[in-house]
Write a protein that holds these residues in place. Structure first.
Motif, mmCIF file in Angstrom:
data_model
loop_
_atom_site.group_PDB
_atom_site.id
_atom_site.type_symbol
_atom_site.label_atom_id
_atom_site.label_comp_id
_atom_site.label_asym_id
_atom_site.label_seq_id
_atom_site.Cartn_x
_atom_site.Cartn_y
_atom_site.Cartn_z
ATOM 1 N N ARG A 48 0.832 -1.198 0.000
ATOM 2 C CA ARG A 48 0.000 0.000 0.000
ATOM 3 C C ARG A 48 0.871 1.255 0.000
ATOM 4 O O ARG A 48 0.569 2.243 -0.677
ATOM 5 C CB ARG A 48 -0.935 0.006 1.214
ATOM 6 C CG ARG A 48 -2.059 -1.012 1.122
ATOM 7 C CD ARG A 48 -2.902 -1.019 2.385
ATOM 8 N NE ARG A 48 -3.822 -2.165 2.385
ATOM 9 C CZ ARG A 48 -4.263 -2.770 3.466
ATOM 10 N NH1 ARG A 48 -3.887 -2.336 4.670
ATOM 11 N NH2 ARG A 48 -5.096 -3.800 3.373
ATOM 12 N N VAL A 49 1.957 1.215 0.737
ATOM 13 C CA VAL A 49 2.884 2.350 0.760
ATOM 14 C C VAL A 49 3.558 2.499 -0.600
ATOM 15 O O VAL A 49 3.679 3.597 -1.135
ATOM 16 C CB VAL A 49 3.942 2.164 1.875
ATOM 17 C CG1 VAL A 49 4.930 3.319 1.870
ATOM 18 C CG2 VAL A 49 3.270 2.043 3.238
ATOM 19 N N VAL A 50 3.990 1.369 -1.164
ATOM 20 C CA VAL A 50 4.637 1.388 -2.481
ATOM 21 C C VAL A 50 3.674 1.918 -3.541
ATOM 22 O O VAL A 50 4.031 2.767 -4.365
ATOM 23 C CB VAL A 50 5.148 -0.023 -2.848
ATOM 24 C CG1 VAL A 50 5.663 -0.061 -4.288
ATOM 25 C CG2 VAL A 50 6.239 -0.462 -1.886
ATOM 26 N N ASN A 51 2.438 1.411 -3.528
ATOM 27 C CA ASN A 51 1.428 1.880 -4.478
ATOM 28 C C ASN A 51 1.229 3.373 -4.368
ATOM 29 O O ASN A 51 1.140 4.096 -5.376
ATOM 30 C CB ASN A 51 0.080 1.187 -4.208
ATOM 31 C CG ASN A 51 0.054 -0.254 -4.660
ATOM 32 O OD1 ASN A 51 0.896 -0.696 -5.418
ATOM 33 N ND2 ASN A 51 -0.914 -0.992 -4.173
ATOM 34 N N SER A 52 1.130 3.853 -3.140
ATOM 35 C CA SER A 52 0.870 5.273 -2.922
ATOM 36 C C SER A 52 2.037 6.115 -3.410
ATOM 37 O O SER A 52 1.838 7.149 -4.063
ATOM 38 C CB SER A 52 0.616 5.537 -1.434
ATOM 39 O OG SER A 52 0.279 6.890 -1.228
ATOM 40 N N PHE A 53 3.244 5.678 -3.111
ATOM 41 C CA PHE A 53 4.419 6.417 -3.583
ATOM 42 C C PHE A 53 4.406 6.538 -5.101
ATOM 43 O O PHE A 53 4.551 7.636 -5.661
ATOM 44 C CB PHE A 53 5.701 5.726 -3.121
ATOM 45 C CG PHE A 53 6.933 6.210 -3.848
ATOM 46 C CD1 PHE A 53 7.437 7.478 -3.616
ATOM 47 C CD2 PHE A 53 7.560 5.413 -4.798
ATOM 48 C CE1 PHE A 53 8.552 7.943 -4.303
ATOM 49 C CE2 PHE A 53 8.677 5.857 -5.485
ATOM 50 C CZ PHE A 53 9.178 7.127 -5.235
ATOM 51 N N TYR A 54 4.212 5.408 -5.797
ATOM 52 C CA TYR A 54 4.305 5.428 -7.259
ATOM 53 C C TYR A 54 3.109 6.122 -7.908
ATOM 54 O O TYR A 54 3.262 6.861 -8.884
ATOM 55 C CB TYR A 54 4.457 4.011 -7.800
ATOM 56 C CG TYR A 54 5.885 3.524 -7.753
ATOM 57 C CD1 TYR A 54 6.860 4.096 -8.567
ATOM 58 C CD2 TYR A 54 6.268 2.515 -6.881
ATOM 59 C CE1 TYR A 54 8.179 3.670 -8.523
ATOM 60 C CE2 TYR A 54 7.587 2.072 -6.831
ATOM 61 C CZ TYR A 54 8.533 2.661 -7.654
ATOM 62 O OH TYR A 54 9.834 2.247 -7.602
ATOM 63 N N GLU B 115 -4.502 5.326 3.280
ATOM 64 C CA GLU B 115 -5.698 5.061 4.078
ATOM 65 C C GLU B 115 -6.878 4.651 3.206
ATOM 66 O O GLU B 115 -7.669 3.779 3.593
ATOM 67 C CB GLU B 115 -6.037 6.300 4.912
ATOM 68 C CG GLU B 115 -5.029 6.563 6.021
ATOM 69 C CD GLU B 115 -5.308 7.852 6.777
ATOM 70 O OE1 GLU B 115 -6.241 8.591 6.380
ATOM 71 O OE2 GLU B 115 -4.590 8.127 7.753
ATOM 72 N N VAL B 116 -7.001 5.252 2.033
ATOM 73 C CA VAL B 116 -8.085 4.873 1.122
ATOM 74 C C VAL B 116 -7.906 3.422 0.676
ATOM 75 O O VAL B 116 -8.878 2.653 0.622
ATOM 76 C CB VAL B 116 -8.148 5.816 -0.097
ATOM 77 C CG1 VAL B 116 -9.147 5.303 -1.131
ATOM 78 C CG2 VAL B 116 -8.539 7.223 0.337
ATOM 79 N N GLN B 117 -6.684 3.024 0.373
ATOM 80 C CA GLN B 117 -6.431 1.633 -0.003
ATOM 81 C C GLN B 117 -6.861 0.679 1.101
ATOM 82 O O GLN B 117 -7.480 -0.365 0.843
ATOM 83 C CB GLN B 117 -4.947 1.422 -0.288
ATOM 84 C CG GLN B 117 -4.434 2.084 -1.548
ATOM 85 C CD GLN B 117 -2.946 1.826 -1.719
ATOM 86 O OE1 GLN B 117 -2.548 0.755 -2.168
ATOM 87 N NE2 GLN B 117 -2.124 2.790 -1.352
#
Length: 394
Positions: A48-54, A92-94
């Protein structure tokens, strides 16, 4: 009637794309079956952190991974910057979407897209809730969860007029509903749905992030049990130019009578589908290699060795404190066997209750375990360990 080809069907896809879909399902299934159960939830949280970063990087958010890791180490001690707040909101949305367990009949509805858009924008600072018209310098407010009520131009792309959005989104819900698509066609549909949503561009702003959140959920609905242990956003974001170029090719109008019957180029859609599947295969292979047991064990051993030499630094540049030597044994025990009661860990280590309490406390402070009172001790991925345990993740 909407004259847009929905997706390249399995029957019309070149053999290499049919093979790619079969390979993707096979690799995803193997990853899903082989990952240690103890690592599943920590990996999903990390992704989730990786997705958000990219996903935010694609949209121009300049936040560096080190800033994200530092914020996690601080645990919210300081107020985040606006750009970091945008990433936090996205994470948070994820998490909320994952908890909802979106059904196949809901995923393509206008209501779903509006709710995701609203969830993302609510609570963000004012600067994220307005855009500037580049031609007139007019400041245009964004209403979270509402489709646009004016026409727009996005680079060279001119999306459908705003009066047509409801019709196009109704079409989208009908043709991409995964409950009505079967077999490998679901992945062909996933690729096309990602582009078709971007092409419709129903919101004034935020279409990219909402579209990628949609695709994450659509991939789950497509029968990919391991999705969430690997990420399309990472593939899109590691080469933003290739991503935008692939979308642009699918935006093309039909190129003559041999290029399909809709208003958009079937060749462009086929090229985007190939790009999408190539990206998916690249990502599932990367994460499968990353989680290969022998290599992961080697990286864990190296992490604990370097940490206890005082050779590892936190995100702020401070030397990380050494851990009790037994910490590595605890970490491997949790990795292999899942969450453990403290009494079982104590017996396994043949140590005293006091010593175990010190070990668990140190590891909890380091973010290597989750150890709430009166509950089993569980594996965690600390911000300081991520770059060593999962190299080239960013």
């Amino acid at each position: 009637m909407t004259s847009v080809t929905p997706f390249v069907s399995q029957e019309n896809a070149p053999g290499k794309l049919q093979d790619a879909v079969v390979e993707l399902y096979t690799l995803d299934s193997a990853l899903n079956a082989n990952i240690p159960e103890s690592l599943r939830l920590p990996m999903v949280k990390l992704l989730r952190v990786v997705n958000s970063f990219y996903s935010n990087k694609i949209e121009g958010n300049p936040t560096h991974p080190a800033e994200i890791l530092h914020a996690q180490e601080e645990g919210g001690a300081n107020d985040p910057s606006d750009d970091l707040l945008e990433i936090k909101q996205h994470i948070e949305v994820q998490a909320r979407l994952a908890n909802l367990e979106i059904g196949r009949g809901v995923i393509c509805t206008s209501k779903f897209f509006r709710e995701v858009h609203k969830e993302f924008y609510q609570g963000l600072p004012k600067k994220f809730l307005e855009i500037k018209n580049p031609d007139t310098d007019e400041i245009i407010p964004i209403t979270p969860g509402e489709f646009r009520t004016r026409n727009v131009k996005v680079g060279k792309h001119v999306p459908p007029e705003h009066q047509e959005i409801s019709r196009y989104m109704g079409w989208f819900e009908k043709v991409f509903n995964p409950a009505h698509i079967h077999g490998t066609n679901r992945l062909f549909a996933a690729a096309a749905a990602h582009h078709r949503f971007m092409w419709i561009h129903p919101f004034l702003d935020g279409n990219g992030r909402v579209g990628r959140l949609f695709t994450d959920n659509y991939m789950h609905c497509s029968g990919l049990g391991g999705y969430g242990l690997w990420s399309m956003c990472r593939g899109f974001g590691r080469d933003t130019d290739a991503y935008y170029e692939a979308l642009s090719r699918a935006d093309m109008e039909r190129q003559g009578s041999t290029d399909g019957r809709g208003i958009l180029s079937d060749k462009g859609l086929l090229q985007f589908t190939e790009y999408f599947l190539d990206t998916a295969l690249d990502q599932v292979k990367y994460f499968s290699a990353l989680l290969e047991p022998k290599k992961l064990d080697e990286r864990i051993n190296y992490y604990f060795e370097m940490r206890n030499r005082g050779a590892l630094l936190s995100s702020t540049g401070e030397t990380l404190k050494p851990l009790k030597p037994e910490s590595k044994e605890v970490y491997f025990k949790l990795l292999r066997s899942g969450p453990q009661q403290r009494a079982d860990l104590q017996r396994s280590l043949e140590t005293s209750e006091r010593t175990l309490r010190t070990i668990v406390s140190q590891m909890s402070d380091a973010g290597l375990v989750e150890a709430p009172a009166k509950k089993p001790v569980a594996l965690a991925l600390s911000p300081s360990s991520i770059e060593m345990l999962f190299p080239h993740l960013w």
